[in-house]
Design a protein around this motif. Sequence first.
Motif, PDB file in Angstrom:
ATOM      1  N   MET A 137      35.364  40.928  38.222  1.00 20.43           N
ATOM      2  CA  MET A 137      34.665  39.679  38.522  1.00 20.43           C
ATOM      3  C   MET A 137      35.225  38.902  39.765  1.00 20.43           C
ATOM      4  SD  MET A 137      32.353  39.788  36.120  1.00 20.43           S
ATOM      5  CE  MET A 137      31.445  38.173  36.571  1.00 20.43           C
ATOM      6  N   ILE A 138      34.361  38.482  40.633  1.00 17.66           N
ATOM      7  CA  ILE A 138      34.897  37.501  41.672  1.00 17.66           C
ATOM      8  C   ILE A 138      34.136  36.231  41.668  1.00 17.66           C
ATOM      9  CG2 ILE A 138      35.644  39.651  43.257  1.00 17.66           C
ATOM     10  CD1 ILE A 138      32.960  38.851  44.770  1.00 17.66           C
ATOM     11  N   ARG A 139      34.813  35.214  42.516  1.00 16.74           N
ATOM     12  CA  ARG A 139      33.981  33.792  42.478  1.00 16.74           C
ATOM     13  C   ARG A 139      33.464  33.750  43.863  1.00 16.74           C
ATOM     14  NH1 ARG A 139      33.453  29.897  38.711  1.00 16.74           N
ATOM     15  NH2 ARG A 139      32.930  28.010  39.807  1.00 16.74           N
ATOM     16  N   THR A 140      32.181  33.277  43.852  1.00 25.01           N
ATOM     17  CA  THR A 140      31.450  32.756  45.038  1.00 25.01           C
ATOM     18  C   THR A 140      31.677  31.216  45.210  1.00 25.01           C
ATOM     19  OG1 THR A 140      29.519  32.715  43.916  1.00 25.01           O
ATOM     20  CG2 THR A 140      29.937  34.682  44.637  1.00 25.01           C
ATOM     21  N   ALA A 141      30.860  30.849  45.943  1.00 25.10           N
ATOM     22  CA  ALA A 141      30.746  29.244  46.154  1.00 25.10           C
ATOM     23  C   ALA A 141      30.670  28.744  44.922  1.00 25.10           C
ATOM     24  CB  ALA A 141      29.626  29.031  47.232  1.00 25.10           C
ATOM     25  N   SER A 142      29.943  28.872  43.913  1.00 22.30           N
ATOM     26  CA  SER A 142      29.800  28.148  42.875  1.00 22.30           C
ATOM     27  C   SER A 142      29.706  28.808  41.545  1.00 22.30           C
ATOM     28  CB  SER A 142      28.493  27.373  42.958  1.00 22.30           C
ATOM     29  OG  SER A 142      27.369  27.804  43.113  1.00 22.30           O
ATOM     30  N   ALA A 143      29.988  30.158  41.476  1.00 21.16           N
ATOM     31  CA  ALA A 143      30.013  30.843  40.075  1.00 21.16           C
ATOM     32  C   ALA A 143      30.701  32.336  40.161  1.00 21.16           C
ATOM     33  CB  ALA A 143      28.325  31.039  39.905  1.00 21.16           C
ATOM     34  N   LYS A 144      30.678  32.579  39.039  1.00 24.06           N
ATOM     35  CA  LYS A 144      31.365  34.196  38.948  1.00 24.06           C
ATOM     36  C   LYS A 144      30.571  35.155  39.172  1.00 24.06           C
ATOM     37  CE  LYS A 144      31.170  34.877  33.931  1.00 24.06           C
ATOM     38  NZ  LYS A 144      30.288  33.551  33.612  1.00 24.06           N
ATOM     39  N   VAL A 145      30.546  36.208  39.768  1.00 29.32           N
ATOM     40  CA  VAL A 145      29.716  37.194  40.021  1.00 29.32           C
ATOM     41  C   VAL A 145      30.316  38.643  39.701  1.00 29.32           C
ATOM     42  CG1 VAL A 145      28.031  35.949  41.262  1.00 29.32           C
ATOM     43  CG2 VAL A 145      29.861  37.347  42.424  1.00 29.32           C
ATOM     44  N   PRO A 146      29.839  39.919  39.342  1.00 31.40           N
ATOM     45  CA  PRO A 146      30.231  41.053  39.272  1.00 31.40           C
ATOM     46  C   PRO A 146      30.769  41.474  40.908  1.00 31.40           C
ATOM     47  CG  PRO A 146      28.450  40.972  37.961  1.00 31.40           C
ATOM     48  CD  PRO A 146      28.299  39.583  38.788  1.00 31.40           C
ATOM     49  N   ALA A 147      31.615  42.025  41.035  1.00 35.24           N
ATOM     50  CA  ALA A 147      32.371  42.530  42.294  1.00 35.24           C
ATOM     51  C   ALA A 147      31.649  43.897  42.867  1.00 35.24           C
ATOM     52  CB  ALA A 147      33.814  42.763  42.334  1.00 35.24           C
ATOM     53  N   GLY A 148      31.150  43.779  43.978  1.00 29.80           N
ATOM     54  CA  GLY A 148      30.464  45.261  44.245  1.00 29.80           C
ATOM     55  C   GLY A 148      31.654  45.997  44.874  1.00 29.80           C
ATOM     56  N   THR A 149      31.172  47.390  45.154  1.00 29.63           N
ATOM     57  CA  THR A 149      32.331  48.286  45.709  1.00 29.63           C
ATOM     58  C   THR A 149      33.113  47.877  46.920  1.00 29.63           C
ATOM     59  OG1 THR A 149      30.692  50.240  44.841  1.00 29.63           O
ATOM     60  CG2 THR A 149      32.360  50.794  46.107  1.00 29.63           C
ATOM     61  N   SER A 150      32.682  47.033  47.693  1.00 29.98           N
ATOM     62  CA  SER A 150      33.230  46.805  48.959  1.00 29.98           C
ATOM     63  C   SER A 150      34.256  45.715  48.748  1.00 29.98           C
ATOM     64  CB  SER A 150      32.296  46.300  49.963  1.00 29.98           C
ATOM     65  OG  SER A 150      31.563  45.366  49.587  1.00 29.98           O
ATOM     66  N   ASP A 151      33.951  44.852  47.297  1.00 29.52           N
ATOM     67  CA  ASP A 151      34.678  43.801  46.912  1.00 29.52           C
ATOM     68  C   ASP A 151      36.089  44.544  46.655  1.00 29.52           C
ATOM     69  OD1 ASP A 151      33.184  41.746  47.767  1.00 29.52           O
ATOM     70  OD2 ASP A 151      31.798  42.152  46.184  1.00 29.52           O
ATOM     71  N   ILE A 152      35.565  45.369  45.655  1.00 29.81           N
ATOM     72  CA  ILE A 152      36.616  46.127  44.870  1.00 29.81           C
ATOM     73  C   ILE A 152      37.849  46.901  45.776  1.00 29.81           C
ATOM     74  CG2 ILE A 152      37.488  47.959  43.229  1.00 29.81           C
ATOM     75  CD1 ILE A 152      34.763  47.317  41.807  1.00 29.81           C
ATOM     76  N   ARG A 153      36.993  47.485  46.904  1.00 25.53           N
ATOM     77  CA  ARG A 153      38.074  48.112  47.839  1.00 25.53           C
ATOM     78  C   ARG A 153      38.779  47.224  48.711  1.00 25.53           C
ATOM     79  NH1 ARG A 153      34.114  50.384  50.550  1.00 25.53           N
ATOM     80  NH2 ARG A 153      33.999  52.317  49.174  1.00 25.53           N
ATOM     81  N   ARG A 154      38.157  45.843  49.057  1.00 23.80           N
ATOM     82  CA  ARG A 154      38.875  44.914  49.806  1.00 23.80           C
ATOM     83  C   ARG A 154      40.070  44.603  49.004  1.00 23.80           C
ATOM     84  NH1 ARG A 154      38.642  39.986  48.843  1.00 23.80           N
ATOM     85  NH2 ARG A 154      36.655  40.178  47.821  1.00 23.80           N
ATOM     86  N   MET A 155      39.775  44.205  47.367  1.00 21.25           N
ATOM     87  CA  MET A 155      41.090  43.818  46.864  1.00 21.25           C
ATOM     88  C   MET A 155      42.074  44.761  46.629  1.00 21.25           C
ATOM     89  SD  MET A 155      39.142  41.409  43.717  1.00 21.25           S
ATOM     90  CE  MET A 155      37.875  42.695  43.549  1.00 21.25           C
ATOM     91  N   MET A 156      41.674  46.052  46.580  1.00 23.12           N
ATOM     92  CA  MET A 156      42.814  46.940  46.526  1.00 23.12           C
ATOM     93  C   MET A 156      43.508  47.194  47.809  1.00 23.12           C
ATOM     94  SD  MET A 156      40.901  49.996  44.332  1.00 23.12           S
ATOM     95  CE  MET A 156      42.128  51.002  44.194  1.00 23.12           C
ATOM     96  N   ASN A 157      42.976  46.676  48.997  1.00 25.49           N
ATOM     97  CA  ASN A 157      43.813  46.849  50.275  1.00 25.49           C
ATOM     98  C   ASN A 157      44.523  45.685  50.607  1.00 25.49           C
ATOM     99  OD1 ASN A 157      42.564  49.399  50.914  1.00 25.49           O
ATOM    100  ND2 ASN A 157      40.782  48.556  51.984  1.00 25.49           N
ATOM    101  N   VAL A 158      44.226  44.723  49.882  1.00 22.35           N
ATOM    102  CA  VAL A 158      45.079  43.241  50.141  1.00 22.35           C
ATOM    103  C   VAL A 158      46.625  43.533  50.108  1.00 22.35           C
ATOM    104  CG1 VAL A 158      45.730  40.975  49.064  1.00 22.35           C
ATOM    105  CG2 VAL A 158      43.353  41.779  49.359  1.00 22.35           C
ATOM    106  N   ARG A 159      47.204  44.198  49.370  1.00 21.47           N
ATOM    107  CA  ARG A 159      48.590  44.363  49.385  1.00 21.47           C
ATOM    108  C   ARG A 159      49.084  45.266  50.579  1.00 21.47           C
ATOM    109  NH1 ARG A 159      52.645  47.615  47.401  1.00 21.47           N
ATOM    110  NH2 ARG A 159      54.802  46.342  46.566  1.00 21.47           N
ATOM    111  N   ASP A 160      48.206  46.185  50.641  1.00 23.96           N
ATOM    112  CA  ASP A 160      48.732  47.365  51.868  1.00 23.96           C
ATOM    113  C   ASP A 160      48.715  46.717  52.940  1.00 23.96           C
ATOM    114  OD1 ASP A 160      49.313  49.355  49.902  1.00 23.96           O
ATOM    115  OD2 ASP A 160      47.106  50.044  50.375  1.00 23.96           O
ATOM    116  N   HIS A 161      47.570  45.577  53.346  1.00 18.73           N
ATOM    117  CA  HIS A 161      47.378  44.934  54.612  1.00 18.73           C
ATOM    118  C   HIS A 161      48.627  43.806  54.668  1.00 18.73           C
ATOM    119  CE1 HIS A 161      45.429  43.173  57.938  1.00 18.73           C
ATOM    120  NE2 HIS A 161      45.369  41.885  57.324  1.00 18.73           N
ATOM    121  N   PHE A 162      49.029  43.272  53.616  1.00 21.03           N
ATOM    122  CA  PHE A 162      49.968  42.353  53.622  1.00 21.03           C
ATOM    123  C   PHE A 162      51.246  42.855  54.005  1.00 21.03           C
ATOM    124  CE2 PHE A 162      53.614  40.170  51.648  1.00 21.03           C
ATOM    125  CZ  PHE A 162      53.474  38.912  51.899  1.00 21.03           C
TER     126      PHE A 162
END
Length: 377
Positions: A137-162
């Motif tokens: 799940m991720i948060r949008t402007a006003s609600a929780k929504v299921p994460a898409g494939t691109s969202d999951i890939r982005r979250m997995m890359n956060v630490r490597d990018h940091f």
Amino acid sequence: MEEMTTFHKAFDEVTENDLKLLIESGATEGLQLEFKETISNNISLVEEVVAFANTQGGDLFIGVKERDGTPVNVSGIDINPDQEILKYKQWVETNTDPALTNILYRHISLANGGHVIHIRVPRSWNGPHMVKNYKFMIRTASAKVPAGTSDIRRMMNVRDHFLEQYNRFRVQRIEKTLNVYKQETPLVLVHFLPTSAFDIESNYPLTETRNSINLSILGGSGYNQGINAHGLYYQSIGANGYRGHTQVFRSAIIEQVSNLSFNYRESYDEPRKEFFSATHFEDSLRESILNQLINYRELSMQDPFYIFVNIIGARGVIGSSYGASFISAPQSIDDDFLQLPEIMIDSHVNQDLERVILTIINYLWNAFGFVSKPEYG
């Protein structure tokens, strides 16, 4: 229009008046704010928490009536708040993967005798987190929504990018230390890096809080801070030249450079040898971590932060301790750039700092050929 939120206020200081102010100001649920009148479904609650953790963090208030995302009444709930919090905590920790264990829970007592449960979810840097129903799940402007494939890939890359950003930053700072400050090696370079350090909007009021910021040198002293283009700065110059500096950046990165844990010994029988006092460094690191925790409280910096320890130009240096020199140690440092594994500290969680320090020190003694920190004689 800027989103109204309680998320940047100290967790323990949010009151019933703050909730009423949100109503009076026409606040609505947003990226970091959610209201629930009651909770009846444990998975629904866990999804809310996971969505905040996977995005930017946020505050969830249970016991506030809302209509179309707008709070209309701080009604509270008539329950035993401690039992309710324990139940929510168990729901979250047993239904998330990786388990979310750094969530903050408290209750706000209302004038009418009821309670509002306040749940603060820090942004997670150990994600993405999944609910045990196999939803990310991720948060949008006003609600929780299921994460898409691109969202999951982005979250997995956060630490490597940091880490990529930090590596570039570290190279720049090493070059400045050696070529501008003219500090001779060997030296220790320690960075305290908040997880938000490279965010564009990360800018803390250093000049306003400078009188309460500790700028002592790693393993030494010094509190007469100056101001430079990056923020607050202090350097130590001794009889033998540059000994080190501490820089607090506006992004809340704290840099400490020091050669105070190194010393030389020579005898008639052997040429001059260079030693690294591991016990001095261990004591210095312990004091530094405690100082930086205080500094971050003064700056209201609430993000988790990494500790990076780098030892530069120390090839051939031998480890030593108070009272006994390990001249016959299995090996000296065999690398001119020794980077110890990074450690994350979350100030919202009661961590065992001694365990954190021991983890770093054990890796250091590995560089000298020991399995772990030896007993000091």
